[in-house]
Motif scaffolding. Structure first.
Motif, mmCIF file in Angstrom:
data_model
loop_
_atom_site.group_PDB
_atom_site.id
_atom_site.type_symbol
_atom_site.label_atom_id
_atom_site.label_comp_id
_atom_site.label_asym_id
_atom_site.label_seq_id
_atom_site.Cartn_x
_atom_site.Cartn_y
_atom_site.Cartn_z
ATOM 1 N N GLU A 184 0.814 -1.211 0.000
ATOM 2 C CA GLU A 184 0.000 0.000 0.000
ATOM 3 C C GLU A 184 0.850 1.266 0.000
ATOM 4 O O GLU A 184 0.488 2.261 -0.635
ATOM 5 N N GLY A 185 1.982 1.247 0.702
ATOM 6 C CA GLY A 185 2.843 2.428 0.727
ATOM 7 C C GLY A 185 3.373 2.784 -0.646
ATOM 8 O O GLY A 185 3.472 3.965 -1.005
ATOM 9 N N PHE A 186 3.702 1.752 -1.448
ATOM 10 C CA PHE A 186 4.180 1.993 -2.803
ATOM 11 C C PHE A 186 3.060 2.581 -3.664
ATOM 12 O O PHE A 186 3.264 3.514 -4.439
ATOM 13 N N ALA A 187 1.864 2.006 -3.521
ATOM 14 C CA ALA A 187 0.724 2.463 -4.313
ATOM 15 C C ALA A 187 0.333 3.892 -3.946
ATOM 16 O O ALA A 187 0.071 4.726 -4.822
ATOM 17 N N ARG A 188 0.308 4.182 -2.655
ATOM 18 C CA ARG A 188 -0.066 5.527 -2.212
ATOM 19 C C ARG A 188 0.932 6.566 -2.729
ATOM 20 O O ARG A 188 0.550 7.643 -3.187
ATOM 21 N N GLY A 189 2.205 6.229 -2.706
ATOM 22 C CA GLY A 189 3.213 7.143 -3.229
ATOM 23 C C GLY A 189 3.070 7.375 -4.721
ATOM 24 O O GLY A 189 3.262 8.497 -5.213
ATOM 25 N N ALA A 190 2.719 6.329 -5.464
ATOM 26 C CA ALA A 190 2.535 6.465 -6.909
ATOM 27 C C ALA A 190 1.358 7.377 -7.233
ATOM 28 O O ALA A 190 1.412 8.186 -8.175
#
Length: 226
Positions: free
Chosen positions: A197-203
């Motif tokens: 989720e952290g990767f997706a939120r940053g994207a």
């Protein structure tokens, strides 16, 4: 914001879920089943494209977005040996590319801390090394995150190379360990992702930030003070 997803695997689905919750709209989903049928015209309804595909597909997807005149955010790794060629095409087309080896805000703070610590270690008798562990489905090794970490530490310590060890295990989103070892002691700095989720939120944050800009950008640009 209207989004095209280039790559619709686990990351693409998480991005869609979070983006929809934020009020954005996914207008096109592209994966290996329909990629050959997709043209630049199909992307033009989107405000931005987000790519989490495969290393062998990322550059073609970037070119597709540039042809469509749509900013693209790329989280796929394993293609950065072609970065200068891609950067040239972005400039020639007055396009927009935002790329990162890792979109997690926490990881980028980890990079900054690692570089600071490495600079302080430059004149000390410590040997740096890196370990990275990811899920077995990850195609590139070492990870793009580990490569970025290595480049920063190597530059800060003025060394020729920092050794990277890669592990692939089931159900590991991503763990990176930077270790400084000496005869006296060992210092470790670790980042452990608990989910994607952290990767997706940053994207998604990067897509919001870059949609009205032109040029080539990274997380450093987005996170730098205005």
């Amino acid at each position: 914001m209207k989004i095209t997803l280039l790559g619709y695997g686990k990351m693409g689905r998480i991005i869609e879920k979070l983006a929809t919750e934020d009020g954005h709209q996914v207008v096109l989903r592209v994966d290996e089943h329909n990629r050959e049928k997709i043209s630049a015209d199909d992307l033009r309804d989107a405000d931005v494209a987000i790519d989490f595909s495969r290393p062998d597909a990322a550059i073609a997807n970037i070119d597709l977005a540039l042809e469509a005149g749509v900013p693209i955010v790329v989280g796929t790794t394993g293609w950065h040996n072609k970065l200068e060629e891609v950067r040239k095409r972005v400039v020639e087309t007055n396009g927009t590319l935002f790329y990162a080896t890792n979109f997690s805000i926490g990881v980028n703070l980890f990079f900054a801390t690692a570089n600071y610590l490495a600079a302080r270690m430059k004149d000390e008798d410590y040997t740096p090394s890196i370990e990275e562990t990811h899920h077995a489905e990850k195609l590139d090794a070492p990870s793009g995150t580990a490569i970025t970490l290595e480049e920063g530490v190597r530059g800060a310590m003025d060394r020729e190379a920092v050794h990277i060890t890669s592990y692939r295990e089931d159900k590991v989103p991503g763990t990176h360990v930077l270790r400084f070892s000496s005869a006296i002691d060992t210092i470790e700095l670790t980042h452990t992702a608990h989910s994607r989720e952290g990767f997706a939120r940053g994207a998604i944050t990067a897509a919001e930030w870059v949609r009205n800009r032109s040029g080539v950008f990274t997380m450093t640009d987005m996170l730098s003070p205005a």
